[in-house]
Enzyme design. Sequence first.
Site, PDB file in Angstrom:
ATOM      1  N   LYS A 219      42.251  36.408  25.067  1.00 39.43           N
ATOM      2  CA  LYS A 219      41.511  35.535  25.981  1.00 39.43           C
ATOM      3  C   LYS A 219      41.205  34.162  25.349  1.00 39.43           C
ATOM      4  O   LYS A 219      41.263  34.008  24.123  1.00 39.43           O
ATOM      5  CB  LYS A 219      40.206  36.234  26.390  1.00 39.43           C
TER       6      LYS A 219
ATOM      7  N   TYR B 170      41.704  39.639  38.445  1.00 38.56           N
ATOM      8  CA  TYR B 170      40.459  40.404  38.320  1.00 38.56           C
ATOM      9  C   TYR B 170      39.857  40.747  39.687  1.00 38.56           C
ATOM     10  O   TYR B 170      38.634  40.871  39.798  1.00 38.56           O
ATOM     11  CB  TYR B 170      39.445  39.591  37.511  1.00 38.56           C
TER      12      TYR B 170
ATOM     13  N   ASN C  76      34.970  38.425  24.865  1.00 39.91           N
ATOM     14  CA  ASN C  76      35.278  39.620  24.076  1.00 39.91           C
ATOM     15  C   ASN C  76      36.719  39.666  23.578  1.00 39.91           C
ATOM     16  O   ASN C  76      37.255  40.732  23.302  1.00 39.91           O
ATOM     17  CB  ASN C  76      34.927  40.878  24.880  1.00 39.91           C
TER      18      ASN C  76
ATOM     19  N   HIS D 251      41.820  41.502  26.685  1.00 42.33           N
ATOM     20  CA  HIS D 251      41.875  42.367  27.869  1.00 42.33           C
ATOM     21  C   HIS D 251      42.957  43.404  27.623  1.00 42.33           C
ATOM     22  O   HIS D 251      43.953  43.109  26.968  1.00 42.33           O
ATOM     23  CB  HIS D 251      42.269  41.551  29.109  1.00 42.33           C
TER      24      HIS D 251
ATOM     25  N   GLU E  89      50.009  44.388  36.083  1.00 42.99           N
ATOM     26  CA  GLU E  89      49.672  43.266  35.203  1.00 42.99           C
ATOM     27  C   GLU E  89      50.888  42.784  34.408  1.00 42.99           C
ATOM     28  O   GLU E  89      51.037  41.587  34.149  1.00 42.99           O
ATOM     29  CB  GLU E  89      48.519  43.674  34.280  1.00 42.99           C
TER      30      GLU E  89
HETATM   31  N1  UDP Z   1      32.493  41.075  31.968  1.00 42.16           N
HETATM   32  C1  UDP Z   1      31.360  40.269  31.929  1.00 42.16           C
HETATM   33  N2  UDP Z   1      30.118  40.837  32.173  1.00 42.16           N
HETATM   34  C2  UDP Z   1      29.983  42.161  32.457  1.00 42.16           C
HETATM   35  C3  UDP Z   1      31.124  42.971  32.502  1.00 42.16           C
HETATM   36  C4  UDP Z   1      32.370  42.399  32.250  1.00 42.16           C
HETATM   37  O1  UDP Z   1      31.455  39.070  31.683  1.00 42.16           O
HETATM   38  O2  UDP Z   1      28.852  42.608  32.668  1.00 42.16           O
HETATM   39  C5  UDP Z   1      33.833  40.470  31.721  1.00 42.16           C
HETATM   40  C6  UDP Z   1      34.411  40.832  30.352  1.00 42.16           C
HETATM   41  O3  UDP Z   1      35.168  39.722  29.874  1.00 42.16           O
HETATM   42  C7  UDP Z   1      35.328  41.986  30.698  1.00 42.16           C
HETATM   43  C8  UDP Z   1      35.865  41.575  32.072  1.00 42.16           C
HETATM   44  O4  UDP Z   1      34.750  40.931  32.695  1.00 42.16           O
HETATM   45  O5  UDP Z   1      36.350  42.147  29.741  1.00 42.16           O
HETATM   46  C9  UDP Z   1      36.347  42.733  32.930  1.00 42.16           C
HETATM   47  O6  UDP Z   1      35.313  43.694  33.007  1.00 42.16           O
HETATM   48  P1  UDP Z   1      35.623  45.259  32.855  1.00 42.16           P
HETATM   49  O7  UDP Z   1      34.390  45.987  33.245  1.00 42.16           O
HETATM   50  O8  UDP Z   1      36.889  45.583  33.596  1.00 42.16           O
HETATM   51  O9  UDP Z   1      35.804  45.440  31.276  1.00 42.16           O
HETATM   52  P2  UDP Z   1      37.112  45.748  30.401  1.00 42.16           P
HETATM   53  O10 UDP Z   1      38.035  46.595  31.228  1.00 42.16           O
HETATM   54  O11 UDP Z   1      37.710  44.405  30.042  1.00 42.16           O
HETATM   55  O12 UDP Z   1      36.575  46.452  29.201  1.00 42.16           O
HETATM   56 MG    MG Z   2      38.695  46.428  33.195  1.00 43.61          MG
END
Ligand code: UDP
Ligand code: MG
Length: 139
Positions: free
Chosen positions: A10, A51, A117, A120, A131
């Site tokens: 990212k 997303y 973080n 992805h 994807e």
């Molecule tokens: N994210 C965020 N706040 C939250 C949860 C998620 O900003 O409370 C962002 C974070 O970058 C995350 C992405 O949205 O990687 C997608 O969320 P998901 O719950 O799918 O997490 P992941 O699958 O990436 O672990």
């Molecule tokens: Mg996710």
Amino acid sequence: MVEQTLVLIKPDATKREIWLQIIDHYKQAGFFIKKTRLIPKMRKKDVRKFYHVHKDKPFFGRLVDFMSSGPAIALLIEGQNVVEEIRKLNGSTDPKKAEKKTIRKEFGKKGGEKHENAVHASDSLESAQREIKIFFSDK
Ligand code: UDP
Ligand code: MG
């Protein structure tokens, strides 16, 4: 079963110039990176599509701005059970809660926002297929 998954490094990680370390980390862990592609900047409408499952979440706007704020790097990773294994290596979504030695623990932005973080990864075989097509289908 041999699977493929999609990792995106990212913008928080490309801006901190740690993308090479992250790629190294996957390689050191034994994963096979089949293809890579630099994405100079994702368009907001493409991030919204990517997303879409999160479109009603309170963090969606911030996530879209963040993902379109700089370069990303897409990795196509192939191997046994890689969808689950890569998710495990990436660690919990929130870097502050991520387990030791995970990518998000090591490379998530310290003191950063929850979305910063570093990586992805696809969450299922179906997501992976969708994807991978987005970033690696040569039109
Ligand atoms: N994210 C965020 N706040 C939250 C949860 C998620 O900003 O409370 C962002 C974070 O970058 C995350 C992405 O949205 O990687 C997608 O969320 P998901 O719950 O799918 O997490 P992941 O699958 O990436 O672990
Ligand atoms: Mg996710």
